[in-house]
Design a protein around this motif. Sequence first.
Motif, PDB file in Angstrom:
ATOM      1  N   SER A 122     -48.490  29.382   8.115  1.00  8.17           N
ATOM      2  CA  SER A 122     -47.427  29.882   8.112  1.00  8.17           C
ATOM      3  C   SER A 122     -46.417  28.641   7.754  1.00  8.17           C
ATOM      4  N   TYR A 123     -45.180  28.913   7.351  1.00  7.32           N
ATOM      5  CA  TYR A 123     -44.107  27.543   7.110  1.00  7.32           C
ATOM      6  C   TYR A 123     -43.186  27.693   8.150  1.00  7.32           C
ATOM      7  N   GLU A 124     -42.855  29.073   8.708  1.00 10.17           N
ATOM      8  CA  GLU A 124     -41.809  29.388   9.336  1.00 10.17           C
ATOM      9  C   GLU A 124     -42.032  30.891   9.977  1.00 10.17           C
ATOM     10  N   VAL A 125     -42.089  31.002  11.329  1.00  9.87           N
ATOM     11  CA  VAL A 125     -42.270  32.103  12.166  1.00  9.87           C
ATOM     12  C   VAL A 125     -41.006  32.527  12.911  1.00  9.87           C
ATOM     13  N   CYS A 126     -40.404  33.909  12.382  1.00  7.53           N
ATOM     14  CA  CYS A 126     -39.344  34.397  12.922  1.00  7.53           C
ATOM     15  C   CYS A 126     -39.775  35.246  14.085  1.00  7.53           C
ATOM     16  N   LEU A 127     -39.909  34.596  15.353  1.00 12.17           N
ATOM     17  CA  LEU A 127     -40.344  35.253  16.418  1.00 12.17           C
ATOM     18  C   LEU A 127     -39.155  36.129  17.377  1.00 12.17           C
ATOM     19  N   THR A 128     -39.510  37.141  17.627  1.00 12.01           N
ATOM     20  CA  THR A 128     -38.359  37.936  18.398  1.00 12.01           C
ATOM     21  C   THR A 128     -38.901  38.628  19.882  1.00 12.01           C
ATOM     22  N   THR A 129     -38.190  39.095  20.592  1.00 16.68           N
ATOM     23  CA  THR A 129     -38.316  39.780  21.877  1.00 16.68           C
ATOM     24  C   THR A 129     -37.430  40.700  21.894  1.00 16.68           C
ATOM     25  N   ALA A 130     -37.049  41.378  23.122  1.00 14.97           N
ATOM     26  CA  ALA A 130     -36.281  42.611  23.293  1.00 14.97           C
ATOM     27  C   ALA A 130     -35.818  42.520  24.685  1.00 14.97           C
ATOM     28  N   LEU A 131     -34.626  42.873  24.946  1.00 13.84           N
ATOM     29  CA  LEU A 131     -34.129  43.120  26.190  1.00 13.84           C
ATOM     30  C   LEU A 131     -33.763  44.669  26.220  1.00 13.84           C
ATOM     31  N   THR A 132     -34.065  45.446  27.723  1.00 16.00           N
ATOM     32  CA  THR A 132     -34.020  46.662  27.950  1.00 16.00           C
ATOM     33  C   THR A 132     -32.957  46.793  28.975  1.00 16.00           C
ATOM     34  N   SER A 133     -32.391  48.050  29.337  1.00 14.32           N
ATOM     35  CA  SER A 133     -31.847  48.491  30.226  1.00 14.32           C
ATOM     36  C   SER A 133     -31.935  50.132  30.307  1.00 14.32           C
ATOM     37  N   ARG A 134     -32.554  50.508  31.476  1.00 15.82           N
ATOM     38  CA  ARG A 134     -32.639  51.790  31.704  1.00 15.82           C
ATOM     39  C   ARG A 134     -31.547  52.488  32.766  1.00 15.82           C
ATOM     40  N   GLU A 135     -30.574  53.201  32.017  1.00 15.75           N
ATOM     41  CA  GLU A 135     -29.534  53.642  32.899  1.00 15.75           C
ATOM     42  C   GLU A 135     -29.833  55.073  33.302  1.00 15.75           C
ATOM     43  N   GLU A 136     -29.842  55.456  34.628  1.00 11.91           N
ATOM     44  CA  GLU A 136     -29.866  56.613  35.329  1.00 11.91           C
ATOM     45  C   GLU A 136     -29.236  57.955  34.712  1.00 11.91           C
ATOM     46  N   THR A 137     -28.051  57.532  34.446  1.00 15.94           N
ATOM     47  CA  THR A 137     -27.125  58.697  34.057  1.00 15.94           C
ATOM     48  C   THR A 137     -26.743  58.247  32.433  1.00 15.94           C
ATOM     49  N   PRO A 138     -26.317  59.322  31.688  1.00 12.53           N
ATOM     50  CA  PRO A 138     -26.109  59.223  30.304  1.00 12.53           C
ATOM     51  C   PRO A 138     -24.946  58.251  30.115  1.00 12.53           C
ATOM     52  N   VAL A 139     -25.126  57.233  29.348  1.00  7.76           N
ATOM     53  CA  VAL A 139     -23.958  56.250  28.953  1.00  7.76           C
ATOM     54  C   VAL A 139     -23.368  56.893  27.840  1.00  7.76           C
ATOM     55  N   ASP A 140     -22.361  56.039  27.164  1.00  9.21           N
ATOM     56  CA  ASP A 140     -21.480  56.571  26.059  1.00  9.21           C
ATOM     57  C   ASP A 140     -21.899  55.724  24.824  1.00  9.21           C
ATOM     58  N   PRO A 141     -22.498  55.981  24.176  1.00  5.62           N
ATOM     59  CA  PRO A 141     -22.786  55.143  22.950  1.00  5.62           C
ATOM     60  C   PRO A 141     -21.629  54.872  21.835  1.00  5.62           C
ATOM     61  N   PHE A 142     -20.682  55.827  21.569  1.00  9.54           N
ATOM     62  CA  PHE A 142     -19.772  55.657  20.818  1.00  9.54           C
ATOM     63  C   PHE A 142     -18.863  54.703  21.579  1.00  9.54           C
ATOM     64  N   GLY A 143     -18.524  54.714  22.920  1.00  6.95           N
ATOM     65  CA  GLY A 143     -17.743  53.757  23.743  1.00  6.95           C
ATOM     66  C   GLY A 143     -18.250  52.439  23.858  1.00  6.95           C
ATOM     67  N   ILE A 144     -19.608  52.296  23.889  1.00  7.03           N
ATOM     68  CA  ILE A 144     -20.293  50.905  23.732  1.00  7.03           C
ATOM     69  C   ILE A 144     -20.088  50.355  22.284  1.00  7.03           C
ATOM     70  N   TYR A 145     -20.107  51.333  21.307  1.00  7.85           N
ATOM     71  CA  TYR A 145     -19.934  50.494  19.815  1.00  7.85           C
ATOM     72  C   TYR A 145     -18.446  49.869  19.784  1.00  7.85           C
ATOM     73  N   LEU A 146     -17.510  50.843  20.417  1.00  8.81           N
ATOM     74  CA  LEU A 146     -16.022  50.349  20.493  1.00  8.81           C
ATOM     75  C   LEU A 146     -15.887  49.046  21.114  1.00  8.81           C
ATOM     76  N   ALA A 147     -16.484  48.783  22.389  1.00  9.94           N
ATOM     77  CA  ALA A 147     -16.570  47.754  23.006  1.00  9.94           C
ATOM     78  C   ALA A 147     -17.268  46.690  22.131  1.00  9.94           C
ATOM     79  N   LEU A 148     -18.293  46.851  21.270  1.00  6.76           N
ATOM     80  CA  LEU A 148     -18.879  45.680  20.669  1.00  6.76           C
ATOM     81  C   LEU A 148     -18.220  45.349  19.430  1.00  6.76           C
ATOM     82  N   ARG A 149     -17.466  46.341  18.571  1.00  2.00           N
ATOM     83  CA  ARG A 149     -16.833  46.098  17.543  1.00  2.00           C
ATOM     84  C   ARG A 149     -15.342  45.164  18.043  1.00  2.00           C
TER      85      ARG A 149
END
Length: 687
Positions: A432-459
């Motif tokens: 190869s000439y270039e290797v785009c190596l990746t990994t992942a971060l995860t979080s397990r929340e015991e109660t439901p979180v708010d995906p739309f609210g999280i998106y609003l925070a991200l944007r």
Amino acid sequence: MGHKSANAVAPLIIAVDGRSGAGKTTLAVELVALLREHHTVSLFHLEDIYPGWDGLADGMERYVRTVLTPLASGLPARWTAWDWTTNNDGATHLTQPADIVVVEGVGAACAAARELLDVVVWIHADDNLRRTSALVRDGNTYAPFWQRWSEQEERWLATDRPAPHADLLVQGHRGNAVPDQLRRALAGLPQCESLMSMERAARRGLTLQVESVAGCPDAAGVFSTLYGGAEAAAWLDSSAAQDPQGRSRFSILADDGGRFGQVAQHTSGVTMVSSGPVTARIAGPFFRWLDGVWGRRAVRSPEDYPGPFALGWLGYLGYELKRETGGSAPAHGSSSVPDASLLFAGRAVVLDHREQRTYLLTLSDGSRDADADAWLERARAVVLSGGAAPAVTSPVGAPRPLSAPRFTARDTREPYLEKIRAAKAEITDGNSYEVCLTTALTSREETPVDPFGIYLALRGANPAPFAHYFTFPGFAVASTSPERFLRLDSTGGMRAEPIKGTRRRSPDPAQDAALQEDLRTSTKDRAENIMIVDLLRNDLSHLAVPGTVTVTRLCDIETYATVHQMVSTIDARLRPGSSRAEAVAAAFPAGSMTGAPKISTMAILDRLEEAPRGVYAGAAGYFSLDGAADLAVVIRTLVLEDDDGGTRLTLGVGGAITADSDPAEEWDEVRTKAFGVLSALGSSFPS
């Protein structure tokens, strides 16, 4: 599904099966009436041939031998009816072959029949609803025998499972629209393509209706109000208003509602397409399916509509689709979400941020559509009210207030550094000439979180020209991607804009300017970027008009809320007559997320990463009915999945490894790329 005699013109045979009371007979009769608009159709009811109340097994054998076998060869079927009055064989009947033969009843798709069938439809319904329906239909005649017959069905289904073999799955007793939805789903099946060309043509005989409304309301409020209750919805959110390249002019908001709405999800070679209570199972490559539903220009936009989207499909193509474009299937298990998820929008809101105007889009086949009229009235009122910026809560409720998730890393620092060294060794060995190596971060929340609210925070913290939010049953995708994967306009123009090279911004203006200059003059980052530019030039050249592949911008610096990035632009023109879906496939996945050369490097990544990437590193955006597409690279993206009463959050991160990469610096770049998402959540990179 089966093989037919070459000596006769054989019909298309459709089996409508399901347990007693599921609604098979009514649906089959109404479907036949619709199909007769363009075809000759014969209908056979299995209940006419069952030899008595204990005759399910014998009835299926008689059906296959005396009815299905001759019809599948294009010959008339001569069969003996059961006389329920005398409880014995009765008169002989003749069923003629036709363009289409519909066979209906319990056992119509039994194992012995399936090799002779073209389409299997399985109807399912709640047990109590089935019993009530059957007894209302047949009254006292059936009541004494319900349990006796039901036990026969259970014995049959214990050894023969037609439902997993069904091409179409239908929820029974779901209203008058189901027969037409079933007919449209049939027309979308590959095995029906030739015979049902008239129905397929009707699907393409659509027009785009556009209503213009002055003003550009709050997009978050519009999405929350119009699509808060939708099972599948999309917001392509051009939230970076200062984007110098003009990529943030339009935002698109849509769901799968209305007469034309659908959801398509592809996993491991099978695409499931749902429209209300009807789900089609289509085996085969994803990009072949995409070519069938999008590859031909189906509508034209009105002259006074400047928007890039003319209704169509919105969603993501996950990285694991690489198995169709030269990569291998994941060796370490499949992703927990579909390889691709798209919704078809037959109606949408398009916001023009530059001109401060809103466009309401609907799809029409020329007939009256009361649901579309009602949606237009509601959408118009929401736009005219200006929308209302929602609090950081979900549009479908309020699970719990947004808090800072605690993430863990799939690869901690030392193991990741070792993978970087292994990637460098592959480069040294010439693999190869270039290797785009990746990994992942995860979080397990015991109660439901708010995906739309999280998106609003991200944007809010990190606006980006290719930000997007999707919600599908069971999960959501929240992204602030700054990178275009591929744009394909309706006239055949193609553009890719890879990003390689990143610096985290500083609050100190002088230091921030120094970081920007450091990126601009970095030999390493420039080399990474140019390698990916060369890879994408090659990808686009496969289907481009010779001589049209040009690099119109090389190693330019773009600045966002949390980072500076190095970006290039490659333009080309699609060869006339070439498949648009194939053009997308030729460039997929994005070279900026694989490295070069692409195919051999993806194999290296499979060995090093030891896990599927899922949505991350794929592409997200739209496939418009006018033949256009615009797709972002899925980076800076959280995937939020329902998980046993809680929520699992996943963030993919990574960076490009070259021969002169310093492992410690590459680890710091991973932290830099994660910063924009983590800081918006109040989270920190796991130690």
